[in-house]
Design an enzyme around this catalytic site. Structure first.
Site, short mmCIF file in Angstrom:
data_model
loop_
_atom_site.label_atom_id
_atom_site.label_comp_id
_atom_site.label_asym_id
_atom_site.label_seq_id
_atom_site.Cartn_x
_atom_site.Cartn_y
_atom_site.Cartn_z
N SER A 133 0.80 -1.43 0.11
CA SER A 133 -0.11 0.12 -0.11
C SER A 133 0.88 1.30 -0.05
O SER A 133 1.88 1.42 -0.80
CB SER A 133 -0.99 0.04 1.24
OG SER A 133 -1.67 1.15 1.15
N TYR A 147 -5.17 8.22 -6.07
CA TYR A 147 -4.01 7.27 -5.45
C TYR A 147 -4.27 7.01 -4.22
O TYR A 147 -4.45 5.83 -3.84
CB TYR A 147 -2.62 7.78 -5.65
CG TYR A 147 -1.63 7.00 -5.06
CD1 TYR A 147 -1.27 5.78 -5.80
CD2 TYR A 147 -0.83 7.39 -4.11
CE1 TYR A 147 -0.25 5.17 -5.56
CE2 TYR A 147 0.33 6.71 -3.52
CZ TYR A 147 0.46 5.46 -4.26
OH TYR A 147 1.78 4.64 -3.78
N LYS A 151 -5.46 2.86 -2.86
CA LYS A 151 -4.78 2.05 -1.90
C LYS A 151 -5.52 1.94 -0.37
O LYS A 151 -5.42 0.73 0.17
CB LYS A 151 -3.35 3.02 -1.51
CG LYS A 151 -2.25 3.04 -2.57
CD LYS A 151 -1.88 1.50 -3.00
CE LYS A 151 -0.56 1.53 -3.94
NZ LYS A 151 -0.16 0.43 -4.36
#
Length: 283
Positions: A133, A147, A151
């Site tokens: 992650s 983004y 994650k």
């Protein structure tokens, strides 16, 4: 004991490449994936020279395609979902294609890879899935909304999966790296759409410039970061004591500090709302 088998996605550079070499050094079998062998000939040669195998796979491929490629490996002891990328821009700026590609690469692809590996792991009652992650999932900065969201989604899936497969002897580990001196920032991707002028001198423009300036100056040593990942996966070395005991491995002092600070703010907000949470039941 038979030779442990690793599948590591995104081995063209960075953590994926280094972890591949580390597992090969230990005498394990490693199948690494990347999008295009022709564009990464030197990397492919290095991995193959060390005894590894490289397979072409794009994380935006269909579920059927990813399933077929992952299952072609045979037995998998360690699945490392490392492949991913980030587009840095304001949320308002992202195109539909960029939104879809960001989520497909960082969420859908890893989920399909996990599905493919889980069948065999479940049958053997053993295996480990490691999902790489980012600190962005726990402390999102401006410019990284999608983004960070991708994650965070991967982490939530990982937490649920860990509960689903624990009875089958399958482990799940989330790794949250901070800033490591890889080429992640060197491959800084901006949106194909122009940034609205209001953002250019705001925290958005300033953060993008900070990312650019930080490239090559990150405090994290990727070799050491990869060593910690290898250790928690195999139960060896200084981080090996954590194997099977924790769901999450945070690597990098910056990641640890940012995550703690963010968690402290969360707990403060959480406790401030306690009486209101309890006020919503039927009388």
């Amino acid at each position: 004991m038979s030779q442990p088998v690793w599948v590591i996605t995104g081995v063209s550079n960075g953590f994926g490449f280094l972890l591949t070499l580390r597992a090969l050094k230990a005498g394990h079998r490693v199948v690494g994936t990347l999008r295009n062998k022709a564009k990464n000939t030197r990397t492919v040669q290095q991995i193959e020279a060390a005894g590894g195998e490289v397979m072409e796979m794009d994380m935006t491929e269909s579920q059927e395609s990813i399933h077929r490629k992952i299952k072609s490996v045979g037995r998998i002891d360690y699945l490392i979902n490392n492949a991913g990328y980030a587009i840095f821009c304001c949320l308002e700026q992202m195109s539909e294609k960029e939104v879809n590609t960001q989520i497909a690469t960082n969420v859908f692809g890893p989920v399909y890879a996990m599905q493919a590996a889980l069948e065999g792991m479940r049958a053997r009652r053993s295996g480990l899935i490691v999902n790489i992650s980012s600190i962005a999932a726990k402390d999102p900065l401006p410019t990284s909304a999608l983004y960070a969201a991708s994650k965070a989604a991967l982490e939530a899936a990982s937490e649920s999966l860990a509960k689903e497969v624990a009875d089958f002897g399958i482990g799940v580990t989330i790794v949250n790296p901070g800033a490591f001196r890889t080429n992640f920032l060197g491959q800084l991707q901006l949106s194909e759409n122009p940034m609205p002028s209001d953002y250019k001198d705001s925290v958005v423009g300033q953060t993008i410039q900070k990312f650019a300036n930080a490239d090559g100056n990150q405090a994290g040593d990727p070799e050491k970061g990869v060593e910690r990942i290898f250790e928690i996966a195999t139960g060896e070395g200084i981080a090996g004591e954590l194997k099977g005991k924790v769901l999450r491995l945070v690597i990098g002092e910056d990641a640890f500090t940012r995550m703690k600070s963010n968690n402290d703010r969360f707990v403060q907000d959480f406790m401030m709302g306690k009486k209101f949470a309890f006020s919503t039941a039927f009388d």
